[in-house]
Design a protein around this motif. Structure first.
Motif, short mmCIF file in Angstrom:
data_model
loop_
_atom_site.label_atom_id
_atom_site.label_comp_id
_atom_site.label_asym_id
_atom_site.label_seq_id
_atom_site.Cartn_x
_atom_site.Cartn_y
_atom_site.Cartn_z
N ARG A 1 0.78 -1.20 -0.03
CA ARG A 1 -0.08 -0.19 -0.11
C ARG A 1 0.83 1.15 0.18
O ARG A 1 0.70 2.33 -0.71
N ALA A 2 2.01 1.35 0.86
CA ALA A 2 2.62 2.38 0.87
C ALA A 2 3.55 2.77 -0.37
O ALA A 2 3.68 3.73 -0.84
N ALA A 3 4.01 1.55 -1.13
CA ALA A 3 4.75 1.57 -2.32
C ALA A 3 3.80 2.27 -3.33
O ALA A 3 4.10 2.96 -4.25
N GLN A 4 2.59 1.54 -3.38
CA GLN A 4 1.69 1.88 -4.47
C GLN A 4 0.97 3.40 -4.18
O GLN A 4 1.30 4.25 -5.53
N MET A 5 0.92 3.74 -3.13
CA MET A 5 0.40 5.11 -3.13
C MET A 5 1.49 6.15 -3.36
O MET A 5 1.40 7.41 -3.75
N THR A 6 2.82 5.75 -2.76
CA THR A 6 3.92 6.78 -3.16
C THR A 6 4.40 6.80 -4.66
O THR A 6 4.35 8.09 -5.04
N LEU A 7 4.20 6.03 -5.39
CA LEU A 7 4.39 5.77 -6.81
C LEU A 7 3.13 6.54 -7.42
O LEU A 7 3.46 7.65 -8.33
N LEU B 1 15.05 -0.76 -6.30
CA LEU B 1 14.42 -1.63 -7.27
C LEU B 1 14.08 -0.95 -8.57
O LEU B 1 13.64 -1.54 -9.55
N LYS B 2 14.55 0.24 -8.87
CA LYS B 2 14.30 1.21 -9.90
C LYS B 2 13.06 1.32 -10.27
O LYS B 2 12.84 1.40 -11.65
N LEU B 3 12.14 1.37 -9.42
CA LEU B 3 10.86 1.84 -9.69
C LEU B 3 10.60 3.37 -9.32
O LEU B 3 9.56 3.77 -9.91
N GLY B 4 11.46 4.10 -8.68
CA GLY B 4 11.59 5.38 -8.68
C GLY B 4 13.28 5.83 -8.69
O GLY B 4 14.01 5.15 -8.48
N ARG B 5 13.31 7.19 -8.85
CA ARG B 5 14.74 7.52 -9.14
C ARG B 5 14.67 9.04 -8.60
O ARG B 5 13.43 9.86 -8.47
N HIS B 6 15.85 9.52 -8.18
CA HIS B 6 15.76 11.06 -7.82
C HIS B 6 16.43 11.58 -8.97
O HIS B 6 17.46 11.33 -9.71
N TYR B 7 15.81 12.92 -9.63
CA TYR B 7 15.91 13.62 -10.55
C TYR B 7 15.60 14.93 -10.29
O TYR B 7 14.51 15.38 -10.10
N LYS B 8 16.92 15.93 -10.42
CA LYS B 8 16.47 17.38 -10.13
C LYS B 8 15.68 17.89 -8.87
O LYS B 8 15.08 18.61 -9.00
N GLY B 9 16.22 17.07 -7.86
CA GLY B 9 15.51 17.32 -6.61
C GLY B 9 14.24 16.78 -6.29
O GLY B 9 13.53 17.09 -5.30
N ARG B 10 13.78 15.82 -7.08
CA ARG B 10 12.52 15.14 -6.94
C ARG B 10 12.44 13.75 -7.01
O ARG B 10 13.54 13.19 -7.84
#
Length: 241
Positions: free
Chosen positions: A21-27, A91-100
């Motif tokens: 739930r936490a991962a899905q809502m964050t994405l 897991l490379k489902l999210g990444r940091h890019y330009k402060g976000r």
């Protein structure tokens, strides 16, 4: 041997997994808001941490509990969110890019396929993360996940308390009186709590004979649906008997 079964996206048991739930809502939040703002140390900014505390509603760490002693909340003060952030980037489902923090193409696609997201997230979290690194003592218990899962599969099939489970593995009952409570605390932090975060175990709290609170653990429907273990045959034998 440990095997995780593929689950359909509409499997109701997936509702039992707080980490999913936490991962899905964050994405989803990252997709809908063009990303999540990060601090200079690359943590989620408070505005999202506060939103996550309210909407994820983590068991035992709901909004009211988290803000009972805090006026503001940082990511490190909400450990499940900090872990979710770490897992999504690893897991490379999210990444940091330009402060976000931004959802990757794969991460964004998996928001609509929670069965597959569970399959990416939970096996990695359980089997590949050093759970001692974020526990109170920074230690790991003796043992491995193959043994822990196969034994708990039997022990907690109809429920077992924390002390009983620990004694099954290590042959003695830990207590403050004996001065060996730390070993049990490490075991709970690195084995039982991650299984709860994954939605595979649940607990109820009761008062023991000594007046202290005890946790009574039981396998969830998600455990039975998601895991295939060597000791499953033992359960069938017990039920037939």
């Amino acid at each position: 041997m440990i095997a995780f079964r593929d689950l359909p996206d509409d499997a109701p048991e997936l509702d039992l997994c707080p980490l999913l739930r936490a991962a899905q809502m964050t994405l989803q939040y990252a997709v809908e808001h063009g990303g999540i703002e990060l601090t200079q140390t690359k943590a989620f900014k408070r505005v999202f941490v506060h939103w996550a505390a309210e909407h994820i509603n983590w068991p035992g760490m709901g909004y009211e509990e988290l803000f009972r002693y805090n006026k503001v909340l940082n990511e490190y003060e909400f450990p499940p969110l900090e872990m979710t952030h770490f897992l999504l980037t690893q897991l490379k489902l999210g990444r940091h890019y330009k402060g976000r923090f931004k959802a990757t193409k794969k991460g964004a696609a998996l928001t609509a396929h929670r069965g597959k997201l569970f399959g990416e997230l939970v096996p990695f979290f359980l089997l590949s993360i050093d759970h001692g690194s974020y526990s109170r003592f920074g230690e790991q218990p003796a043992g491995n996940w193959d043994t822990w899962l196969n034994v708990i599969n039997v022990e907690a099939d109809h429920g077992a308390n924390e002390k009983q489970i620990f004694k099954t593995f290590y042959g003695y009952e830990a207590s403050f009186a004996e001065g060996n409570w730390r070993e049990a605390a490490v075991f709970s932090s690195c084995v039982l709590y991650p299984l709860e975060w994954s939605g595979l175990l649940d607990h109820i709290e009761t008062k023991g004979a000594d007046g202290l609170t005890e946790r009574h653990y039981v396998k969830t429907d998600l455990w039975r649906s998601a895991l295939s273990l060597e000791t499953d045959g033992m359960l069938s034998a017990i039920q037939r008997h």
